[in-house]
Enzyme design. Structure first.
Site, short mmCIF file in Angstrom:
data_model
loop_
_atom_site.label_atom_id
_atom_site.label_comp_id
_atom_site.label_asym_id
_atom_site.label_seq_id
_atom_site.Cartn_x
_atom_site.Cartn_y
_atom_site.Cartn_z
N MET A 152 9.84 24.52 0.32
CA MET A 152 8.70 23.35 -0.71
C MET A 152 9.90 22.66 -1.62
O MET A 152 9.64 21.43 -1.55
CB MET A 152 7.82 24.25 -1.45
CG MET A 152 6.69 23.49 -2.10
SD MET A 152 5.73 24.31 -2.97
CE MET A 152 4.84 25.06 -1.67
N LYS B 113 0.68 -1.14 -0.02
CA LYS B 113 0.07 0.08 0.04
C LYS B 113 0.88 1.16 0.10
O LYS B 113 1.99 1.26 0.24
CB LYS B 113 -0.86 -0.10 1.14
CG LYS B 113 -0.25 0.08 2.24
CD LYS B 113 -1.14 -0.36 3.66
CE LYS B 113 -0.46 -0.07 5.11
NZ LYS B 113 -1.20 -0.74 6.09
N TYR C 83 14.57 30.90 4.35
CA TYR C 83 13.57 31.52 4.91
C TYR C 83 13.62 31.78 6.42
O TYR C 83 14.05 31.15 7.32
CB TYR C 83 12.09 30.75 4.69
CG TYR C 83 11.60 30.59 3.35
CD1 TYR C 83 10.87 31.91 2.68
CD2 TYR C 83 11.39 29.52 2.79
CE1 TYR C 83 10.67 31.73 1.63
CE2 TYR C 83 10.81 29.49 1.40
CZ TYR C 83 10.50 30.66 0.81
OH TYR C 83 9.94 30.65 -0.45
N ARG D 57 -10.97 -0.03 15.43
CA ARG D 57 -10.86 1.26 13.88
C ARG D 57 -11.78 0.41 12.86
O ARG D 57 -12.90 0.97 12.60
CB ARG D 57 -9.26 1.14 13.72
CG ARG D 57 -9.03 2.20 12.56
CD ARG D 57 -7.39 2.30 12.59
NE ARG D 57 -7.04 0.92 11.78
CZ ARG D 57 -5.71 0.96 11.21
NH1 ARG D 57 -4.84 1.91 11.48
NH2 ARG D 57 -5.55 -0.07 10.54
C1 PLP Z 1 -0.36 -1.76 6.73
C2 PLP Z 1 -0.90 -3.00 7.30
C3 PLP Z 1 -0.15 -4.01 7.44
C4 PLP Z 1 1.63 -4.31 7.53
O1 PLP Z 1 2.02 -3.57 8.72
P1 PLP Z 1 3.58 -3.65 8.95
O2 PLP Z 1 3.56 -3.02 10.34
O3 PLP Z 1 4.19 -2.50 8.10
O4 PLP Z 1 3.92 -4.79 8.65
C5 PLP Z 1 -0.57 -5.40 7.84
N1 PLP Z 1 -1.94 -5.41 7.92
C6 PLP Z 1 -3.00 -4.41 7.87
C7 PLP Z 1 -4.29 -4.50 7.71
C8 PLP Z 1 -2.29 -3.11 7.32
O5 PLP Z 1 -3.18 -2.06 7.24
#
Ligand code: PLP
Length: 341
Positions: free
Chosen positions: A296, A33, A251, A117
């Site tokens: 930036m 991701k 800056y 969550r």
């Molecule tokens: C991001 C994520 C992971 C990976 O977590 P790491 O700490 O990077 O290994 C695993 N499961 C879910 C549901 C996640 O959102």
């Protein structure tokens, strides 16, 4: 501009260590991701395939589509299916989501075992099975996520016990609904590295594969010590000047030269993902100090180097910004050049 190098040896070294823990490469679901934690989605997907990884986890359908040729199994954490796919599975994050998926979509049920969550509540499991059956979905797995796998506070064990109960009820329900075999997974990197004798169907591994797992000494495992950061960030000099004693750089004139010095400016700033909170105090791995505020598109350092290593371990950079390696890495913009070395 800045550029990124990806160290293939380090990545494969990390995957070797992870595969020892999962006992087989096939149980590693590599988390890709957020542009593979800033490393580059397609670059990492290609390396993972070369290594023999068959499973991946992403956030969106668009990410899943891009990496479809590289993997046999892809889990989407937070999106709705556009069209049915052999390879792609979708996460059910709450009961009302079930009716948003078309018949025959492959889904995995996320259960909230204490993070509060995403995921259905533990006492909603029965209803979730019934709704999935009614909708005609193909339920393949049940999983959960840990809130505190990288902390020594007992919460990890509480969630583990909760997931054990979920597994037992899940297996009973799977029998009742004629679903076999239902798969189970709960480990992120930290959870995998503090689990002896891993037995689940897969582990969702992100940060450890990128070599930036950070566990407190009390729970750090021997294996974790041998992980190596994959990503290094470099910047190219845009201009060089001799700054006289008393002159001010950047800056707000935040840096005042106390003696005459060379200051090189690099066209790389917070717009490219170099967190502004690294201003003033940042020191590179080669001991070169930043001067003044990060702009930036610019950052100045006390050096005359043409090609400057900014960091080769996001965990170290994170300390200067008061954050975690995940934020340092995912801040890096996708347009930065990435080269496998
Ligand atoms: C991001 C994520 C992971 C990976 O977590 P790491 O700490 O990077 O290994 C695993 N499961 C879910 C549901 C996640 O959102």
């Amino acid at each position: 501009m800045a550029s990124i190098t990806l160290n293939k040896n380090h990545f494969f070294n990390n995957l070797d260590i992870i595969a020892k823990l999962t006992k087989t490469k096939d149980k590693i679901a590599l988390v890709l991701k957020d542009n593979a934690y800033g490393h580059g989605l397609l670059e990492i997907a290609a390396l993972a395939k070369e290594y023999g990884i068959t499973k991946a986890v992403v956030r969106t359908n668009a990410e899943a589509k891009k990496i479809e040729p590289f993997f046999a199994y892809i889990l989407v954490l937070a999106d709705i299916a556009q069209e049915s796919s052999e390879k792609i599975r979708y996460t059910i994050n709450e009961l009302p989501a079930i009716e948003k998926f078309a018949k025959n979509t492959k889904v995995e049920l996320k259960v909230d075992t204490g993070m509060c969550r995403n995921g259905i509540r533990m006492d909603e499991l029965k209803e979730a099975f019934a709704l999935c059956a009614k909708q005609g979905l193909t339920l393949e797995a049940i999983f959960t996520h840990h809130s505190s796998a990288d902390e020594e506070n007992g919460y990890f064990d509480l969630q583990k016990r909760n997931f054990q109960k979920v597994k037992e009820e899940g297996k009973r329900l799977a029998k009742e609904y004629g679903i076999a075999p239902l798969r189970f997974h709960s480990c992120n990197s930290a959870a995998l590295f503090r689990t002896d004798n891993f037995k689940e169907d897969m582990a969702r591994v992100g940060i450890a594969a990128y070599g930036c797992l950070a566990l407190p000494a009390s729970i750090s495992s021997l294996h974790g010590k041998h992980l190596r950061p994959v990503l290094s960030l470099y910047a190219d000099r845009l201009s060089l000047r001799r700054v006289q004693k008393g002159e001010r750089v950047g800056y707000g004139g935040a840096f005042e030269a106390l003696f005459t010095c060379d200051v090189a400016n690099y066209d790389f700033g917070y717009g490219d993902g170099f967190l502004r909170s690294c201003s003033h105090n940042y020191v590179t791995p080669e001991g070169i100090k930043i001067v003044g505020r990060i702009s930036m598109d610019n950052a100045s350092f006390l050096t005359n180097k043409e090609h400057l290593l900014i960091f080769n371990d996001a965990r170290e950079a994170a300390k200067y910004a008061g954050t975690i390696s995940y934020e340092i890495l995912t801040a890096l913009k996708p347009y930065l050049k990435r080269v496998v070395v």
